[in-house]
Design a protein around this motif. Structure first.
Motif, PDB file in Angstrom:
ATOM      1  N   THR A  37       0.202   1.789  -5.113  1.00 52.83           N
ATOM      2  CA  THR A  37      -1.148   2.025  -5.693  1.00 52.83           C
ATOM      3  C   THR A  37      -0.853   3.436  -6.455  1.00 52.83           C
ATOM      4  OG1 THR A  37      -2.048   1.324  -3.713  1.00 52.83           O
ATOM      5  CG2 THR A  37      -3.583   2.685  -5.103  1.00 52.83           C
ATOM      6  N   ASN A  56       1.298   5.838  -3.937  1.00 52.78           N
ATOM      7  CA  ASN A  56       1.398   5.658  -2.977  1.00 52.78           C
ATOM      8  C   ASN A  56       2.272   4.338  -2.548  1.00 52.78           C
ATOM      9  OD1 ASN A  56       0.970   6.028  -0.274  1.00 52.78           O
ATOM     10  ND2 ASN A  56      -0.578   4.696   0.080  1.00 52.78           N
ATOM     11  N   GLU A  77       3.318   1.318  -0.775  1.00 44.65           N
ATOM     12  CA  GLU A  77       2.623   0.485   0.122  1.00 44.65           C
ATOM     13  C   GLU A  77       3.618  -0.508   1.039  1.00 44.65           C
ATOM     14  OE1 GLU A  77      -0.473   0.937   0.786  1.00 44.65           O
ATOM     15  OE2 GLU A  77      -1.422   1.609  -1.349  1.00 44.65           O
ATOM     16  N   THR A 108       4.913  15.150   8.719  1.00 42.92           N
ATOM     17  CA  THR A 108       4.877  15.025   7.286  1.00 42.92           C
ATOM     18  C   THR A 108       6.078  15.850   6.664  1.00 42.92           C
ATOM     19  OG1 THR A 108       2.583  14.243   7.178  1.00 42.92           O
ATOM     20  CG2 THR A 108       3.615  14.931   4.891  1.00 42.92           C
ATOM     21  N   ILE A 155       6.015  10.515   5.543  1.00 48.89           N
ATOM     22  CA  ILE A 155       5.512  10.557   7.068  1.00 48.89           C
ATOM     23  C   ILE A 155       6.604   9.681   7.865  1.00 48.89           C
ATOM     24  CG2 ILE A 155       3.652   9.910   8.785  1.00 48.89           C
ATOM     25  CD1 ILE A 155       1.615  10.402   6.813  1.00 48.89           C
ATOM     26  N   MET A 213       7.215   5.899   7.572  1.00 50.10           N
ATOM     27  CA  MET A 213       5.733   5.149   7.671  1.00 50.10           C
ATOM     28  C   MET A 213       4.778   5.148   6.447  1.00 50.10           C
ATOM     29  SD  MET A 213       6.433   4.311  10.673  1.00 50.10           S
ATOM     30  CE  MET A 213       4.538   3.470  11.172  1.00 50.10           C
ATOM     31  N   SER A 214       5.260   6.263   5.747  1.00 50.18           N
ATOM     32  CA  SER A 214       4.469   6.306   4.428  1.00 50.18           C
ATOM     33  C   SER A 214       5.104   7.105   3.301  1.00 50.18           C
ATOM     34  CB  SER A 214       3.106   7.074   4.704  1.00 50.18           C
ATOM     35  OG  SER A 214       2.627   7.857   3.512  1.00 50.18           O
ATOM     36  N   LYS A 241       4.326   9.161  -0.389  1.00 52.16           N
ATOM     37  CA  LYS A 241       3.334   9.440  -1.454  1.00 52.16           C
ATOM     38  C   LYS A 241       4.054  10.474  -2.385  1.00 52.16           C
ATOM     39  CE  LYS A 241      -1.546   9.813  -1.653  1.00 52.16           C
ATOM     40  NZ  LYS A 241      -2.699   9.749  -0.650  1.00 52.16           N
TER      41      LYS A 241
END
Lengths: 169, 353
Positions: A89, A105, A107, A140, A153, A160-161, A163
């Motif tokens: 995104t 980000n 996804e 983070t 993260i 998990m993430s 960005k």
């Protein structure tokens, strides 16, 4: 006495018109310094930098498969737009009539960072690629470079993430 | 002796003149919020109220754009006021409530819970819109102290000229016109919006590092609960039916548990949109961030019924004096609605009102 009144007005006017402002008048606080530096994300359509002008990037990427979502600010002019592409995104913001890349980000694990990290990787994989000079807050891990940051993260040793962010004032 | 008196008089005159000049510059240079960013004018409008209220709403845009006090009056005879402001933080809500209680004791206070997501001061521009409009009191002083971001200083809230003196190059006619008095932009704190921009895409939910609300946010929610309890006021928690910013399930669980533990009523209107008749393809002017006037009226009808049933609020419409006050409010509300619809039609822009 007359001299005094004139002096007061002159001093007050000088104070008011002095341009050494405490800051800009109340308004949005996003950084406007356009850049083509920092960590970048690479899609099939080339490199995407945080805070670069969005129109050319979006034109290269084509129509977002998942559509767009416009988030208007509660009080300020301008809006942030989310472009939902396959796997990532892009969020843009508007300043002086132009759109800039605000965040990217990732996804799912069909996409990865330019350095090869994807969702599900371990902390060691991340530090192997980016080093250990991260700032840690909770789960983070943030890597700062040229007025942007790349955050991971990581929970239970899994990313998990992922960005990319513009660092705002 | 005579000479001394003359000197003293001259000194007093000079000091008074200095203050007058500074006052005039300040009046000219502070933002007026009469057009464009009207949200900044909301907080100070409360002081113009002449009657008391059954219900006080506190919170961010989720109250001042989604609840219509005029509808609550028309449908149920509930008198209410929204002390809302853009990105109002929990501690700001608390101090606004504390200040409000110096003026009146409502039966019910409604707090919108979205701001629980913020645990630290966020943004000076939003701070200004909440704090500059407050009258000076210990509540304002405390609110300023806990709201300031790193670059701000207390003196600039006492003397806004220190902050806004550089606005001279941005001055418009509005700054001269509203130097000493402002128009009313809200309807008992409700900022009206017309037009429709339907939700066509749902915003994606991003993973967060930590879903727990912060200690500071909890502390001030606790203070809101306590001050309501001490004053015999029923506290009701609400979450407005808007889809962005995303309201996480984990947040919902924490609020539900808090409400249970403290015996508070909590209504998440995201879960009862159908029942309230709210349709985000027609009742929002900005794709689900805020409701338009039709949506706000629907939510108010739905919520008003709950407030009457669960909080035992009585119908004030038989009170002649109150009815007279509210008749005027209804006139102003309907006039703005009509004007906004007309403008919206004329401009052919069916988006933001």
């Amino acid at each position: 006495m007359k001299k005094y009144f004139a002096a007061v007005i002159c001093i007050a006017a000088a104070f008011v018109f002095c341009s050494c402002a405490v800051g800009e008048a109340a308004g949005s606080s996003k950084n406007t310094g356009v850049q083509n530096g920092g960590y970048y994300f690479e899609s099939g359509a080339g490199k995407i930098y945080i805070n670069e002008e969005a129109d050319t990037v979006l034109a290269r990427l084509g129509e977002p498969s998942g559509g767009t979502y416009e988030a208007v600010s509660c009080a300020f002019e301008g809006k942030e737009i989310f472009y939902y592409y396959d796997g990532f995104t892009i969020q843009t913001y508007k300043k002086n009539g132009k759109k800039y890349i605000y965040t990217i980000n990732l996804e799912d694990d069909t996409v990865k960072t330019a350095e090869g990290i994807k969702l599900g990787d371990s902390l060691t994989t991340v530090t192997d690629k980016y080093g250990t000079h991260y700032a840690l807050s909770g789960d983070t891990y943030a890597y700062v470079k040229d007025n942007m940051k790349l955050t991971f993260i990581i929970q239970n040793d899994r990313v998990m993430s992922i960005k990319y962010w513009l660092i705002t004032d | 002796m005579k000479r001394r008196t003359k000197t003293a008089a001259a000194a007093v005159l000079m000091i008074a003149f200095t203050f007058l000049v500074l006052f005039l510059f300040q009046a000219l240079l502070v933002p007026k919020y009469m057009s464009g960013v009207r949200e900044g004018a909301l907080i100070q409008e409360y002081y113009r109220e002449t009657t008391k209220h059954d219900v006080i709403f506190i919170g961010d845009c989720e109250v001042y754009e989604n609840i219509s006090p005029v509808t609550l009056w028309e449908e149920y005879g509930i008198t209410s006021y929204i002390r809302g402001s853009a990105q109002q933080l929990v501690w700001q809500s608390y101090y606004l409530l504390e200040e409000t209680l110096k003026y009146e004791k409502p039966d019910v206070v409604v707090f919108n819970v979205l701001s629980m997501k913020y645990n630290e001061p966020q943004n000076e521009a939003y701070n200004r819109m909440t704090l500059d409009g407050m009258k000076w009191s210990s509540s304002k002083a405390q609110s300023v102290k806990v709201s300031m971001t790193g670059d701000e200083n207390f003196a600039s809230y006492v003397f806004p000229l220190l902050r806004f003196h550089s606005r001279w190059s941005e001055l418009t006619k509005e700054d001269f016109r509203y130097m000493f008095s402002r128009d009313t932009v809200s309807h008992n704190g409700y900022l009206m919006q017309v037009g429709t921009k339907p939700v066509t895409t749902m915003p994606k939910t991003e993973i967060l590092d930590n879903y727990s609300f912060g200690e500071n946010a909890w502390q001030y929610l606790e203070k809101i609960t306590d001050i309501c309890r001490e004053n015999g006021i029923k506290l009701v928690l609400m979450k407005a039916p808007t889809i962005y910013p995303v309201w996480y399930e984990q947040w919902e669980k924490q609020i539900e548990e808090y409400a249970d533990k403290n015996d508070l009523l909590y209504y998440n209107f995201l879960e009862t949109m159908d029942e309230a008749g709210i349709d985000l393809t027609t009742d929002t002017y900005d794709a689900g961030l805020h409701l338009n006037v039709e949506g706000a009226e629907k939510l108010s009808k739905y919520f008003g019924k709950i407030l009457v049933q669960e909080c035992g609020l009585s119908d004030n419409r038989k009170d002649e004096a109150l009815s007279e006050v509210w008749r005027e409010k209804i006139c102003a509300y309907e006039a703005e609605k009509e004007q906004k619809y007309r403008e919206s039609e004329q401009s052919g822009n069916n988006q933001k009102g």
